[in-house]
Design a protein around this motif. Structure first.
Motif, PDB file in Angstrom:
ATOM      1  N   GLY A  67       0.949  -0.901   0.041  1.00  0.00           N
ATOM      2  CA  GLY A  67       0.045   0.411  -0.617  1.00  0.00           C
ATOM      3  C   GLY A  67       1.322   1.238   0.067  1.00  0.00           C
ATOM      4  O   GLY A  67       0.303   1.689  -0.753  1.00  0.00           O
ATOM      5  N   LEU A  68       1.872   1.306   0.075  1.00  0.00           N
ATOM      6  CA  LEU A  68       2.706   2.115   0.620  1.00  0.00           C
ATOM      7  C   LEU A  68       3.066   2.376  -0.520  1.00  0.00           C
ATOM      8  O   LEU A  68       3.425   3.911  -1.141  1.00  0.00           O
ATOM      9  CB  LEU A  68       4.065   2.422   1.878  1.00  0.00           C
ATOM     10  N   GLN A  69       3.939   1.595  -0.779  1.00  0.00           N
ATOM     11  CA  GLN A  69       4.545   1.793  -2.589  1.00  0.00           C
ATOM     12  C   GLN A  69       4.082   2.823  -3.641  1.00  0.00           C
ATOM     13  O   GLN A  69       3.782   3.635  -4.242  1.00  0.00           O
ATOM     14  CB  GLN A  69       4.851   0.687  -3.177  1.00  0.00           C
ATOM     15  N   ASN A  70       2.013   1.809  -3.830  1.00  0.00           N
ATOM     16  CA  ASN A  70       1.009   2.476  -4.380  1.00  0.00           C
ATOM     17  C   ASN A  70       1.139   3.811  -4.174  1.00  0.00           C
ATOM     18  O   ASN A  70       1.041   4.828  -5.005  1.00  0.00           O
ATOM     19  CB  ASN A  70       0.257   1.918  -4.366  1.00  0.00           C
ATOM     20  N   THR A  71       0.874   3.992  -2.749  1.00  0.00           N
ATOM     21  CA  THR A  71       0.956   6.042  -2.047  1.00  0.00           C
ATOM     22  C   THR A  71       1.680   6.315  -2.744  1.00  0.00           C
ATOM     23  O   THR A  71       1.646   7.785  -3.401  1.00  0.00           O
ATOM     24  CB  THR A  71       0.363   5.512  -0.741  1.00  0.00           C
ATOM     25  N   LEU A  72       3.441   6.020  -2.381  1.00  0.00           N
ATOM     26  CA  LEU A  72       4.101   6.942  -2.527  1.00  0.00           C
ATOM     27  C   LEU A  72       4.424   7.065  -4.618  1.00  0.00           C
ATOM     28  O   LEU A  72       4.739   8.203  -4.848  1.00  0.00           O
ATOM     29  CB  LEU A  72       5.938   6.372  -2.474  1.00  0.00           C
ATOM     30  N   LYS A  73       3.893   5.817  -5.103  1.00  0.00           N
ATOM     31  CA  LYS A  73       4.112   6.378  -6.520  1.00  0.00           C
ATOM     32  C   LYS A  73       3.313   7.603  -6.849  1.00  0.00           C
ATOM     33  O   LYS A  73       3.881   7.763  -7.927  1.00  0.00           O
ATOM     34  CB  LYS A  73       4.121   4.685  -6.997  1.00  0.00           C
TER      35      LYS A  73
END
Length: 311
Positions: A67-73
């Motif tokens: 989830g953090l990866q998608n947010t940062l992306k």
């Protein structure tokens, strides 16, 4: 004894301030105790609910990190597109040509007036109807589209306001030594305005990071908050999951703000004028360099000194 801003406190004022401080700390302690007691009575502080985050990495690797990866992306892509687009729109609004200024103003005011969630929903429908983007990727593109359209418009106003706050003497001095309008904006106004605009720009970047959560709530975009809801359903610890996600958001946004504060201080130190008074030959050299287009950095430095001399 007094200072520049206020009179020094007397004995009674000092005792009163100490009393107010003590009362505030007592009230704060009472609120913290009430929250703790309420959570404890509901069993929300049980070790079993916090164990997934304090022992083992399953919760992080399975839910939080994706989830953090998608947010940062999504946030990073929106920032990369919105920042230059906002700068272009902001500068266009300051153009002397109505055919440039008016359309830019219409675009900025239109998208700035629409809620970012509406833009995301519109983007999702647009990609579904008129593109071949897969259903799995549509939420991501819709979130980025909404963030770019809204935040580029807000950033455009920040850029415009930052440039307008500069003294007119800066541009007048640059024109006096022979710089063209494009050179005045690129070499004189923008470098100075960036320092002024930086806090507002970073605040808007923080908004971009937080607004990715709207995509998870409405568009099924698997960002950090959506992953936290899924994780809470699996472990049965909604308070613990949301607390961990809130801490992660705080760390990200605090890091952005801290970096911006450091960068702003560094820029301010580098842009201080020398206060040197230039002679006629120095001004002629600067004008000649600007006219030939050579050594932009030297030109900018010289004009900065010239502006300092006018002051």
């Amino acid at each position: 004894m007094s200072s520049v801003l206020y009179d020094a406190q007397g004995p009674r004022a000092k005792r009163r301030n100490v009393l107010y401080t003590a009362l505030f700390l007592l009230a704060l302690a009472a609120v913290v105790w009430w929250v703790y007691k309420a959570l404890d009575d509901k069993g929300q502080l049980a070790w079993s609910l916090w164990k997934p985050f304090l022992s083992g990495t399953e919760a992080y690797s399975t839910y939080i990190w994706p989830g953090l990866q998608n947010t940062l992306k999504a946030a990073a892509l929106a920032m990369v597109i919105a920042l230059p687009l906002g700068a272009v729109l902001g500068i266009a609004r300051l153009s002397d040509h109505a055919w440039v200024r008016v359309p830019a103003a219409v675009v900025v005011e239109f998208f700035r007036a629409i809620p970012v969630l509406v833009l995301m929903i519109f983007g999702l429908a647009l990609f579904a109807q008129y593109t071949d983007v897969s259903s799995d990727d549509r939420p991501f593109y819709a979130v980025v589209t909404g963030l770019v359209l809204y935040n580029a418009s807000v950033l455009a106003e920040i850029v415009r306001a930052g440039i307008l706050t500069l003294p007119k003497g800066q541009s007048e001095a640059a024109v006096a030594i022979g710089l063209r309008k494009g050179q005045v904006m690129r070499l004189i106004l923008l470098p100075q305005a960036v320092t002024t605009m930086l806090p507002a720009i970073v605040s808007q970047l923080v908004v971009i990071v937080k607004d990715t959560a709207l995509g998870g709530a409405v568009l099924t975009f698997p960002e950090l908050l959506a992953s936290a809801n899924t994780m809470a359903g699996y472990y049965g610890n909604i308070i613990a999951s949301l607390t961990v996600v809130a801490v992660i958001f705080v760390v990200i946004n605090f890091s952005l703000t801290s970096f911006a504060s450091w960068l702003e201080g560094r820029l301010r130190r580098r842009k201080k004028s020398t206060g040197a008074v230039l002679g006629a030959q120095d001004v002629a050299d600067i004008a000649g360099t600007a006219a030939t287009g050579g050594d932009p950095e030297g030109t900018a430095a010289g004009v900065g000194d010239f502006g300092g001399a006018r002051k």
